[in-house]
Design a protein around this motif. Structure first.
Motif, PDB file in Angstrom:
ATOM      1  N   GLY A 162       0.891  -1.108  -0.009  1.00  0.00           N
ATOM      2  CA  GLY A 162      -0.065   0.023  -0.008  1.00  0.00           C
ATOM      3  C   GLY A 162       0.883   1.282   0.094  1.00  0.00           C
ATOM      4  N   THR A 163       1.697   1.631  -1.093  1.00  0.00           N
ATOM      5  CA  THR A 163       2.667   2.449  -0.983  1.00  0.00           C
ATOM      6  C   THR A 163       2.616   3.115  -2.616  1.00  0.00           C
ATOM      7  OG1 THR A 163       4.422   0.998  -1.596  1.00  0.00           O
ATOM      8  CG2 THR A 163       4.277   1.676   0.807  1.00  0.00           C
ATOM      9  N   SER A 164       1.435   3.070  -3.048  1.00  0.00           N
ATOM     10  CA  SER A 164       1.136   3.954  -4.295  1.00  0.00           C
ATOM     11  C   SER A 164       1.079   5.364  -3.925  1.00  0.00           C
ATOM     12  CB  SER A 164       0.053   3.530  -4.947  1.00  0.00           C
ATOM     13  OG  SER A 164       0.073   2.346  -5.539  1.00  0.00           O
ATOM     14  N   MET A 165       0.798   5.852  -2.920  1.00  0.00           N
ATOM     15  CA  MET A 165       0.930   6.951  -2.070  1.00  0.00           C
ATOM     16  C   MET A 165       2.156   7.217  -1.542  1.00  0.00           C
ATOM     17  SD  MET A 165      -2.111   8.473  -3.052  1.00  0.00           S
ATOM     18  CE  MET A 165      -2.375   9.965  -2.150  1.00  0.00           C
ATOM     19  N   SER A 166       2.848   8.354  -1.863  1.00  0.00           N
ATOM     20  CA  SER A 166       4.321   8.418  -1.437  1.00  0.00           C
ATOM     21  C   SER A 166       4.287   8.766   0.161  1.00  0.00           C
ATOM     22  CB  SER A 166       4.958   9.216  -2.267  1.00  0.00           C
ATOM     23  OG  SER A 166       4.509  10.829  -1.853  1.00  0.00           O
ATOM     24  N   ARG A 167       5.655   8.801   0.630  1.00  0.00           N
ATOM     25  CA  ARG A 167       5.960   9.079   1.978  1.00  0.00           C
ATOM     26  C   ARG A 167       5.832  10.670   2.132  1.00  0.00           C
ATOM     27  NH1 ARG A 167      10.993  11.267   3.396  1.00  0.00           N
ATOM     28  NH2 ARG A 167      11.048   9.861   5.154  1.00  0.00           N
ATOM     29  N   GLU A 217       1.141  10.515  -8.143  1.00  0.00           N
ATOM     30  CA  GLU A 217       1.054   9.319  -7.013  1.00  0.00           C
ATOM     31  C   GLU A 217      -0.659   9.014  -7.130  1.00  0.00           C
ATOM     32  OE1 GLU A 217       1.923  10.323  -3.095  1.00  0.00           O
ATOM     33  OE2 GLU A 217       1.713  12.270  -3.402  1.00  0.00           O
ATOM     34  N   ILE A 218      -1.446  10.033  -7.167  1.00  0.00           N
ATOM     35  CA  ILE A 218      -2.975   9.672  -7.220  1.00  0.00           C
ATOM     36  C   ILE A 218      -3.156   8.863  -8.436  1.00  0.00           C
ATOM     37  CG2 ILE A 218      -5.235  10.791  -7.402  1.00  0.00           C
ATOM     38  CD1 ILE A 218      -3.846  11.475  -4.769  1.00  0.00           C
ATOM     39  N   LEU A 219      -2.604   9.360  -9.548  1.00  0.00           N
ATOM     40  CA  LEU A 219      -3.040   8.378 -10.671  1.00  0.00           C
ATOM     41  C   LEU A 219      -2.298   6.939 -10.556  1.00  0.00           C
ATOM     42  CD1 LEU A 219      -3.955   8.252 -13.686  1.00  0.00           C
ATOM     43  CD2 LEU A 219      -1.579   9.006 -14.467  1.00  0.00           C
ATOM     44  N   SER A 220      -1.151   6.956 -10.123  1.00  0.00           N
ATOM     45  CA  SER A 220      -0.718   5.442  -9.761  1.00  0.00           C
ATOM     46  C   SER A 220      -1.363   4.647  -8.728  1.00  0.00           C
ATOM     47  CB  SER A 220       0.712   5.755  -9.004  1.00  0.00           C
ATOM     48  OG  SER A 220       1.678   6.267 -10.047  1.00  0.00           O
ATOM     49  N   THR A 221      -2.124   5.310  -7.764  1.00  0.00           N
ATOM     50  CA  THR A 221      -3.067   4.598  -6.900  1.00  0.00           C
ATOM     51  C   THR A 221      -4.315   4.350  -7.780  1.00  0.00           C
ATOM     52  OG1 THR A 221      -2.241   6.283  -5.067  1.00  0.00           O
ATOM     53  CG2 THR A 221      -4.210   4.994  -4.942  1.00  0.00           C
ATOM     54  N   LYS A 222      -4.637   5.140  -8.584  1.00  0.00           N
ATOM     55  CA  LYS A 222      -5.914   4.746  -9.346  1.00  0.00           C
ATOM     56  C   LYS A 222      -5.638   3.514 -10.270  1.00  0.00           C
ATOM     57  CE  LYS A 222      -9.382   6.731 -12.668  1.00  0.00           C
ATOM     58  NZ  LYS A 222      -9.669   7.872 -13.481  1.00  0.00           N
ATOM     59  N   ILE A 223      -4.523   3.605 -10.748  1.00  0.00           N
ATOM     60  CA  ILE A 223      -4.190   2.427 -11.990  1.00  0.00           C
ATOM     61  C   ILE A 223      -4.076   1.237 -11.278  1.00  0.00           C
ATOM     62  CG2 ILE A 223      -2.413   1.797 -13.433  1.00  0.00           C
ATOM     63  CD1 ILE A 223      -1.837   4.729 -14.240  1.00  0.00           C
ATOM     64  N   ILE A 224      -3.185   1.284 -10.241  1.00  0.00           N
ATOM     65  CA  ILE A 224      -2.968  -0.084  -9.411  1.00  0.00           C
ATOM     66  C   ILE A 224      -4.349  -0.650  -8.736  1.00  0.00           C
ATOM     67  CG2 ILE A 224      -1.696  -1.372  -7.545  1.00  0.00           C
ATOM     68  CD1 ILE A 224       0.248  -0.757 -10.189  1.00  0.00           C
ATOM     69  N   GLY A 225      -4.942   0.148  -8.372  1.00  0.00           N
ATOM     70  CA  GLY A 225      -6.431  -0.166  -7.652  1.00  0.00           C
ATOM     71  C   GLY A 225      -7.357  -0.788  -8.674  1.00  0.00           C
ATOM     72  N   GLU A 226      -7.260  -0.063 -10.004  1.00  0.00           N
ATOM     73  CA  GLU A 226      -8.162  -0.396 -11.048  1.00  0.00           C
ATOM     74  C   GLU A 226      -7.862  -1.908 -11.698  1.00  0.00           C
ATOM     75  OE1 GLU A 226      -7.850   2.716 -13.971  1.00  0.00           O
ATOM     76  OE2 GLU A 226      -9.869   3.657 -13.467  1.00  0.00           O
ATOM     77  N   ARG A 227      -6.267  -2.148 -11.538  1.00  0.00           N
ATOM     78  CA  ARG A 227      -5.931  -3.353 -12.029  1.00  0.00           C
ATOM     79  C   ARG A 227      -6.381  -4.653 -11.242  1.00  0.00           C
ATOM     80  NH1 ARG A 227       0.212  -1.320 -13.931  1.00  0.00           N
ATOM     81  NH2 ARG A 227      -0.868  -0.368 -15.943  1.00  0.00           N
ATOM     82  N   GLN A 228      -6.578  -4.259  -9.828  1.00  0.00           N
ATOM     83  CA  GLN A 228      -6.947  -5.319  -8.812  1.00  0.00           C
ATOM     84  C   GLN A 228      -8.436  -5.386  -8.971  1.00  0.00           C
ATOM     85  OE1 GLN A 228      -4.891  -5.325  -4.930  1.00  0.00           O
ATOM     86  NE2 GLN A 228      -4.081  -3.294  -5.724  1.00  0.00           N
ATOM     87  N   PHE A 229      -9.049  -4.290  -9.128  1.00  0.00           N
ATOM     88  CA  PHE A 229     -10.613  -4.145  -9.409  1.00  0.00           C
ATOM     89  C   PHE A 229     -10.939  -5.122 -10.361  1.00  0.00           C
ATOM     90  CE2 PHE A 229     -13.498  -1.397 -11.791  1.00  0.00           C
ATOM     91  CZ  PHE A 229     -14.845  -1.890 -11.469  1.00  0.00           C
ATOM     92  N   GLN A 230     -10.472  -4.659 -11.587  1.00  0.00           N
ATOM     93  CA  GLN A 230     -10.795  -5.163 -12.932  1.00  0.00           C
ATOM     94  C   GLN A 230     -10.610  -6.762 -12.802  1.00  0.00           C
ATOM     95  OE1 GLN A 230      -8.316  -2.880 -15.492  1.00  0.00           O
ATOM     96  NE2 GLN A 230      -9.662  -1.227 -15.454  1.00  0.00           N
ATOM     97  N   GLY A 254       5.669   4.590  -9.595  1.00  0.00           N
ATOM     98  CA  GLY A 254       4.610   3.981 -10.114  1.00  0.00           C
ATOM     99  C   GLY A 254       3.909   4.065 -11.459  1.00  0.00           C
ATOM    100  N   PRO A 255       2.707   3.487 -12.065  1.00  0.00           N
ATOM    101  CA  PRO A 255       2.687   3.387 -13.234  1.00  0.00           C
ATOM    102  C   PRO A 255       2.185   4.761 -13.860  1.00  0.00           C
ATOM    103  CG  PRO A 255       0.826   2.284 -12.000  1.00  0.00           C
ATOM    104  CD  PRO A 255       2.215   2.610 -11.157  1.00  0.00           C
ATOM    105  N   GLY A 256       1.706   5.684 -12.888  1.00  0.00           N
ATOM    106  CA  GLY A 256       1.098   7.029 -13.119  1.00  0.00           C
ATOM    107  C   GLY A 256       2.291   8.137 -12.755  1.00  0.00           C
ATOM    108  N   TYR A 257       3.585   7.565 -12.605  1.00  0.00           N
ATOM    109  CA  TYR A 257       4.549   8.603 -12.366  1.00  0.00           C
ATOM    110  C   TYR A 257       4.701   9.862 -13.362  1.00  0.00           C
ATOM    111  CZ  TYR A 257       9.308  10.371 -11.957  1.00  0.00           C
ATOM    112  OH  TYR A 257      10.546  11.081 -11.903  1.00  0.00           O
ATOM    113  N   PRO A 258       4.595  10.811 -13.018  1.00  0.00           N
ATOM    114  CA  PRO A 258       5.106  11.491 -11.355  1.00  0.00           C
ATOM    115  C   PRO A 258       3.868  11.549 -10.613  1.00  0.00           C
ATOM    116  CG  PRO A 258       5.046  13.605 -12.717  1.00  0.00           C
ATOM    117  CD  PRO A 258       4.810  12.160 -13.583  1.00  0.00           C
TER     118      PRO A 258
END
Length: 750
Positions: free
Chosen positions: A231-236, A365-378, A359-363
Motif C-alpha cells: 500500500g505504497t502507491s501514495m508516497s511518503r 501518485e494519485i494516478l498511480s494509486t488509481k491505476i494499481i487499484g483499477e488493475r486489482q478491481f478489474q 508507479g505507473p502514473g509517475y510522477p
C-alpha cells in the motif's frame, strides 16, 4: 463464455453469473458489514513510512472496516474476518475489540475465530499500536485514532452478524497483471536456483476471490480477495488520508456493483445535444454562497452519497505475502540522474535517499494509486462474474499464542536452533525504494559505524547473546531487550488458521516475502493433505492474510536474511524466524486435519493501554477571524475561470473552518459536491469519492482553512454545481454550537 464475462456490461455480467449459479443451495450462513474508520484528518502522523513530517492534512477518500462472517448454523462453528483500511492490525486493537464482543455476544467471537487484517495503506493515521517502536513518529498513543478503528471493527461485525442469512460461497482465482514487482530482487536471488525455477516470477501474481451469494434473494452481498502488493502507491510526502490502491479497488468494486459502473451523479440523463453553457453559467451566477450556518451533529450523514444502512454490497481487497512486493511497477530510479538505482543496495552513489520507486502514473501518485487499484478491481470483477466453484464442507479454526523470542526450531533430526529477541538491523534504517529512510544507511549494510553504535548504546546496548543470535544482522536497535518506558516490540504473537471447506486462510502477524509466503503455504497444504484422511487434496486452496491480529514487521527466508536488505533487517526474531512459523503452523495444520484441539500455551499478549504515553498537542484552529463564521468563504469557486468548468478541470473553494479533529464526522462527510436538479440541491460526490479532495491547514495567523477540490470526472453530467463543507468547532463562550456547514457559489460544468 465465462472467460469473457469481464468484457460485458455489469448488468449482463451479473445476469450471466446468476444463470451459472441459479441451481445451487445455501451451504452456510453468511453476513457482511462495513463501517467508517477514518481517523483524525489534521496534524496526526501517518502510519507506515515513519516520516515525522508526514502528518494528516485532509482526506482523499475514507477508510473502512469490512467484515465477513460465515457460520454453519446460528450457534454452529463460525469465524469473522475483518479487513481494515489500515497499515496493519494492532494487538491492543484486537484485545479491546474482543472485550467489546465478549460483552455483546459472549463467547461467540473470540481470539480463536476472529481475524483482523490490515491492507497496509501507508496513508492512515498512526498512534493505535501499543509497542514503542511503532509510535515514536506519532508522538505516542493517539486515542482518537485508536477509538475510530476499534469502533469501526465492532460496528462492522455487528452488521455482519445481524445480516447472517443462508447463502453460498464461490471461489475463483486468476493472475493480476502488472500490479506489483519485487523491490528486493537481489535478495530473492539468494533463494536456491532450483526453488526459484519452480515459479514464473519473483512475485506472486495470483488473486484469490470469494464471492458471497444470498440464496433467498439470489443477490450477491459481498466478495473479498487476497493479493500481494504494498500500500505504497501514495508516497511518503502525501498528507491526505487514503486507503491507497487496495482501498481504491474496494471503492471501485463496491460502486461498480451498486451503481452499474456509472457515475453516482447521473440521475439526470445526458442529452445528445451539446448543453447551452451560457444558460448554465447565467443560472450559476444567480446563486451565491450561503455563509456559515449551524447544523446538527449528524447533518452531514444525510448528505452522504453512499448511506450505510447495513444492506450494501461489501468488497474487500486483502493483503497477502507482501513483504518484498511494490506497486511502483516502473522500477526504482535515482532522482538526481534518472538512472536505475544500484541493484544490490537500492542507492545512488551511496545515497539511499535518492533511490525512489515509480508507479505507473509517475510522477502523479494519485494516478498511480488509481491505476494499481483499477488493475486489482478489474481482475476481481472478472473473477466475481465467472465464479462457479462452490465451497462446501466444515468451518473450522485453530489459534495459538507463541513467544517468538525463544522458539526452538528443529531444522532436522540433528539440528535445533532458536529464534531471538526482536532486533532491527541498519538496513531497516535505510528504508525501501517505496520510502527511503535515514541518510547514512544503505540496504544490505551488515556493519554499523561507531557513531551510530554509541547512539544505539545510549538507548540499549544489545546483549552478546542477541548479537550472536541475530547474525549476520548487525543489531542497530535491540527492541526485544528494550522496556522503557514500556515494551518496544512484541514478544508474544498470534498465529491462526481459518477453514471454509477446502479453502484455508493463514493469519500471519507480519509481512512475509514472496518466497517466505510460498514456503509457508506449501508446508501447510502438504501437512493438511498428509494428515487429513482424504478431507484435503491438491484442490485445497491456502492463502496468506498478512498483517493480521497484530504486527511484528517482516519475515524473510533464511537465504534472503543473509543479504540484509530492508525486509531481512526488519525480520525481528533472527535468521530462523520463517522456520519457526512453518514449524508452528504445521502443528496447527495437524490439529485441524485430525480434528484435535490444541493444548493452550498459557501465553497471552500484554495489554499496555494503561502505560501508553501521548505527547500529541491539542488541535489548533479554534475560532475564525474576527467578523467571520465557520463555513464562510475564504476564496470562492466563482473567482475561477468565470465560474465555468470542463471535464478534468479542478474547481475548488476554501472555507474558514475548524480543525477536523474536533469531530471525525464518522459515516458523514467534510466535503460534498451538490448538483442543482429540479430546483433542489442533490449530493452527488462526497469525501469518499476518488475525484474529490478535502484539504485542511492553518493560515499564517493560525486560522483554519478547509479546501474542497474536485477533479470533474468524464462521466459527470453537465449542469450547475456547488461545494458544501461540514465541520465541527471547539465549544467556546462565543461559539456554543459546535457543528456548522456552508455552501459556495454555484458554478457550471459543461
Amino acid at each position: 463464455m465465462r472467460k469473457h464475462l469481464h468484457l460485458l456490461s455489469p448488468f449482463v455480467a451479473l445476469c450471466t453469473a446468476f444463470a451459472l449459479i441459479k441451481e445451487v443451495d445455501g451451504e452456510y450462513l453468511i453476513g457482511v458489514g462495513s463501517y467508517d474508520m477514518t481517523g483524525p484528518a489534521a496534524g496526526v502522523n501517518m502510519m507506515g513510512y515513519a516520516n515525522m513530517e508526514q502528518s494528516t492534512a485532509g482526506i482523499h477518500f475514507r477508510l473502512r472496516a469490512r467484515t465477513f462472517v460465515v457460520a454453519e448454523s446460528s450457534q454452529g462453528a463460525r469465524f469473522a474476518f475483518v479487513n481494515l483500511d489500515a497499515g496493519m492490525a494492532s494487538q491492543l486493537v484486537t484485545i479491546k475489540v474482543l472485550e467489546r464482543l465478549q460483552e455483546r455476544f459472549g463467547d461467540l467471537y473470540t481470539q480463536e475465530n476472529l481475524a483482523i487484517s490490515g491492507t497496509h495503506t501507508h496513508a492512515g493515521p498512526a498512534g493505535y499500536l501499543q509497542y514503542v517502536v511503532y509510535s515514536v513518529t506519532s508522538l505516542g498513543f493517539i486515542k482518537q485514532s485508536f477509538d475510530a478503528i476499534v469502533t469501526a471493527i465492532e460496528q462492522s461485525i455487528i452488521q455482519a452478524h445481524t445480516n447472517l442469512k443462508p447463502g453460498s460461497i464461490f471461489l475463483n482465482s486468476g493472475d493480476v497483471e502488472n500490479a506489483g514487482i519485487n523491490r528486493s530482487p537481489s535478495a530473492y536471488l539468494f533463494n536456491p536456483p532450483e526453488e526459484r525455477a519452480r515459479y514464473p516470477s519473483n512475485v506472486d501474481t495470483t488473486m484469490t476471490l470469494l464471492k458471497f451469494l444470498d440464496i433467498e434473494s439470489k443477490n450477491s452481498i459481498g466478495a473479498f480477495s487476497c493479493f500481494a502488493t504494498h500500500g505504497t502507491s501514495m508516497s511518503r510526502g502525501n498528507k491526505l488520508i487514503s486507503g491507497d490502491n487496495k482501498g481504491a479497488a474496494a471503492r471501485f468494486f463496491e460502486d461498480w456493483f451498486s451503481f452499474g459502473n456509472k457515475s453516482l451523479s447521473t440521475p439526470i440523463t445526458r442529452s445528445s445535444a451539446s448543453p447551452d453553457i451560457s444558460k448554465l453559467i447565467k443560472k450559476a451566477q444567480t446563486i451565491k454562497a450561503t455563509g456559515g450556518k449551524p447544523c446538527g451533529k449528524a447533518t452531514s450523514e444525510g448528505f452522504k452519497v453512499r448511506k450505510n444502512d447495513g444492506s450494501g454490497f461489501v468488497g474487500a481487497f486483502c493483503q497477502s505475502n507482501v513483504g518484498d512486493v511494490t506497486p511502483n511497477v516502473l522500477g526504482a530510479f535515482c532522482t538526481d540522474t534518472g538512472k536505475p538505482c544500484d541493484f544490490n543496495r537500492s542507492s545512488c552513489n551511496g545515497n539511499d535517499q535518492l533511490c525512489v520507486g515509480r508507479g505507473p502514473g509517475y510522477p502523479d501518485e494519485i494516478l498511480s494509486t488509481k491505476i494499481i487499484g483499477e488493475r486489482q478491481f478489474q481482475k476481481a470483477v472478472e473473477l466475481f462474474t465467472s465464479a462457479t466453484n462452490q465451497l462446501s464442507g466444515k468451518i473450522d479454526y485453530r489459534h495459538a499464542y507463541l513467544n517468538f523470542t525463544n522458539i526452538e526450531v528443529a531444522l532436522d533430526e540433528n539440528t535445533v536452533v532458536k529464534t531471538c529477541p526482536a532486533a532491527l538491523g541498519p538496513g531497516f534504517a535505510a528504508g525501501t525504494t517505496d520510502g527511503p529512510g535515514a541518510f547514512g544507511f544503505q540496504q544490505s549494510d551488515t556493519e554499523i559505524n561507531e557513531l551510530w553504535k554509541q547512539l544505539r548504546d545510549l538507548l540499549k546496548e544489545p546483549s552478546q547473546y542477541q548479537v550472536d543470535c541475530q547474525k549476520p544482522k548487525a543489531v542497530l536497535l535491540s527492541t526485544g531487550e528494550m522496556f522503557r518506558p514500556y515494551a518496544w516490540a512484541p514478544a508474544i504473537l498470534p498465529i491462526q488458521m481459518l477453514r471454509l471447506g477446502n479453502f484455508v486462510i493463514l493469519s500471519v502477524p507480519g509481512e512475509f516475502t514472496t518466497m517466505a509466503g510460498r514456503r509457508l503455504r506449501e508446508a501447510v497444504k502438504e501437512t493438511l493433505i498428509r494428515n487429513g484422511n482424504g478431507e484435503f487434496d491438491d484442490d485445497t486452496h491456502v492463502v496468506i492474510a498478512g498483517l493480521t491480529n497484530t504486527y511484528s514487521q517482516y519475515v524473510a527466508t533464511f537465504e534472503e536474511y543473509k543479504q540484509q536488505r530492508y525486509e531481512a533487517a526488519s525480520t525481528l526474531y533472527g535468521p530462523h524466524t520463517l522456520s519457526a512459523y512453518i514449524q508452528e503452523f504445521k502443528k496447527l495444520a495437524v490439529a485441524m486435519a485430525t480434528g484435535k484441539k490444541l493444548g493452550g500455551t498459557g501465553l497471552l499478549p500484554p495489554d499496555l493501554s494503561s502505560v501508553q504515553l501521548s505527547l500529541l498537542l491539542d488541535p489548533t484552529g479554534d475560532s475564525p477571524p474576527p467578523g467571520k463564521r465557520f463555513g464562510d468563504m475564504q476564496q470562492d469557486v466563482g473567482q475561477q475561470k468565470g465560474g465555468s468548468f470542463k471535464k478534468k478541470d479542478k474547481p475548488s473553494a476554501t472555507f474558514w473552518s475548524a480543525n477536523p479533529r474536533y469531530d471525525l464526522l464518522t459515516e458523514g462527510t467534510f466535503a460534498v459536491v451538490e448538483m442543482l436538479q429540479d430546483g433542489r440541491w442533490i449530493p452527488v460526490y462526497d469525501d469518499d469519492d476518488f475525484c474529490l479532495y478535502f484539504k485542511w491547514k492553518v493560515d499564517t495567523s493560525l486560522y483554519g482553512l478547509a479546501t474542497i477540490e474536485w477533479e470533474v470526472p468524464e462521466e459527470a453530467a453537465s449542469g450547475v454545481y456547488r461545494f458544501r463543507h461540514f465541520g465541527s468547532s471547539k465549544k467556546t463562550r462565543d461559539y456554543p454550537n459546535e457543528h456548522f456547514t456552508g455552501a459556495s457559489k454555484a458554478f457550471a460544468v459543461a
